[in-house]
Write a protein that holds these residues in place. Structure first.
Motif, mmCIF file in Angstrom:
data_model
loop_
_atom_site.group_PDB
_atom_site.id
_atom_site.type_symbol
_atom_site.label_atom_id
_atom_site.label_comp_id
_atom_site.label_asym_id
_atom_site.label_seq_id
_atom_site.Cartn_x
_atom_site.Cartn_y
_atom_site.Cartn_z
ATOM 1 N N GLY A 69 -56.375 35.382 -90.254
ATOM 2 C CA GLY A 69 -54.969 34.979 -90.171
ATOM 3 C C GLY A 69 -54.445 34.821 -88.751
ATOM 4 O O GLY A 69 -53.234 34.843 -88.525
ATOM 5 N N ASP B 100 -59.913 33.193 -90.744
ATOM 6 C CA ASP B 100 -59.888 34.001 -91.972
ATOM 7 C C ASP B 100 -59.025 35.248 -91.812
ATOM 8 O O ASP B 100 -58.417 35.725 -92.764
ATOM 9 N N LYS C 11 -56.692 28.813 -95.468
ATOM 10 C CA LYS C 11 -56.980 30.166 -95.980
ATOM 11 C C LYS C 11 -58.156 30.168 -96.954
ATOM 12 O O LYS C 11 -58.592 31.227 -97.416
ATOM 13 N N ARG D 278 -61.237 30.625 -97.808
ATOM 14 C CA ARG D 278 -62.578 31.134 -97.491
ATOM 15 C C ARG D 278 -63.527 30.791 -98.623
ATOM 16 O O ARG D 278 -63.137 30.772 -99.785
ATOM 17 N N ILE E 254 -54.757 37.050 -102.906
ATOM 18 C CA ILE E 254 -53.723 36.015 -102.794
ATOM 19 C C ILE E 254 -53.057 35.791 -104.146
ATOM 20 O O ILE E 254 -53.742 35.717 -105.180
ATOM 21 N N LEU F 104 -55.349 26.274 -101.000
ATOM 22 C CA LEU F 104 -55.168 27.297 -99.967
ATOM 23 C C LEU F 104 -55.366 26.754 -98.557
ATOM 24 O O LEU F 104 -55.093 27.457 -97.580
ATOM 25 N N GLU G 201 -50.234 36.237 -99.444
ATOM 26 C CA GLU G 201 -51.113 37.392 -99.641
ATOM 27 C C GLU G 201 -50.352 38.471 -100.393
ATOM 28 O O GLU G 201 -49.121 38.569 -100.269
#
Ligand code: URA
Length: 244
Positions: free
Chosen positions: A15, A13, A94, A96, A67, A91, A227
């Protein structure tokens, strides 16, 4: 107590890498929690209080994520949907669990969609009392006239309790298929399609270009995301909306 997170999920999460990459870092002993090496990807940590390090570099916990997605057609603006692919599915790693789209675009609408887990910001952008400009590029079947522009400016009865608030129609090309930019300040269900329909015209393509101060990045291909920059986040957080 703080919500706990699995170590591999926390790292992904933030990155640091994909779920499988971060598992390798963990297994190789490159991750420390406080001052202990942790080799267990499933380890539950408290992101607010535990200090996590990769090769002695502190991984800060970034609670909120913002995002920008250039939404393609055929994808629904929801967090989960039993049948169709959602914007969160796009995503990948990414995605979450706490992320959601700020407002909805129709399944066949493309363009700017903000995805976040910041409920306060979403509320400020979506509250019916706040007037947030949203600009769309639209192609419609049929000619667009000065009467259409006036109708947009004066508000259109689309079958709700009240007509739409004044909106702006700027015609880019008028012909059998016309092109225009539309700016609306509300977010009613199928609003733009219904506004044109009330004027006897059918929308054949719709793409959102901006929402408040956030502008779709022209270099972001349809279906891609990135992002937000610090500057974009700050523009959104400091955006003063007019209120009804
Ligand atoms: N208006 C519409 O008709 N559809 C959208 O997706 C957004 C605005």
């Amino acid at each position: 107590m703080d919500k706990q997170l699995r170590l591999d999920k926390f790292l992904a999460d933030m990155g640091i890498g994909t779920r499988s990459e971060v598992k390798q870092y963990i297994r190789k002993g490159r991750i420390k929690i406080n001052d202990q090496i942790c080799k267990t990807p499933e380890y539950k940590l408290s992101p607010q209080t535990d200090a996590v390090f990769l090769d002695d570099r502190r991984i800060e916990y970034n609670k909120f994520i913002y995002i920008m997605l250039n939404k393609p057609r055929c994808v629904v603006s929801a967090s989960n949907d039993g049948r169709s692919q959602t914007v969160i599915d796009l995503l990948g790693e990414k995605g979450r669990k706490d992320l959601f789209p700020v407002g909805r675009l129709d399944k066949d609408t493309e363009g700017l969609l903000l995805i976040t887990n910041d409920g306060d910001l979403a509320h400020r952008l979506l509250s019916p009392k706040k007037l947030v400009d949203k600009i769309y590029y639209v192609r419609v079947a049929g000619r667009l006239t000065d009467e259409d522009k006036t109708a947009f400016r004066e508000g259109i009865d689309i079958g709700d309790d009240k007509p739409t608030l004044p909106a702006d129609l700027s015609v880019l090309a008028s012909g059998e298929i016309s092109e225009a930019q539309v700016c609306i300040r509300e977010g009613r269900y199928h609003q733009i399609k219904r506004m044109f329909e009330a004027l006897g015209k059918k929308v054949i393509y719709l793409k959102r270009l901006s929402m408040g101060p956030l502008i779709l990045d022209e270099d972001l291909p349809c279906g891609s995301f990135r992002e937000l920059t610090e500057q974009e986040i700050s523009l959104l957080k400091n955006y003063k909306t007019e209120e009804l």
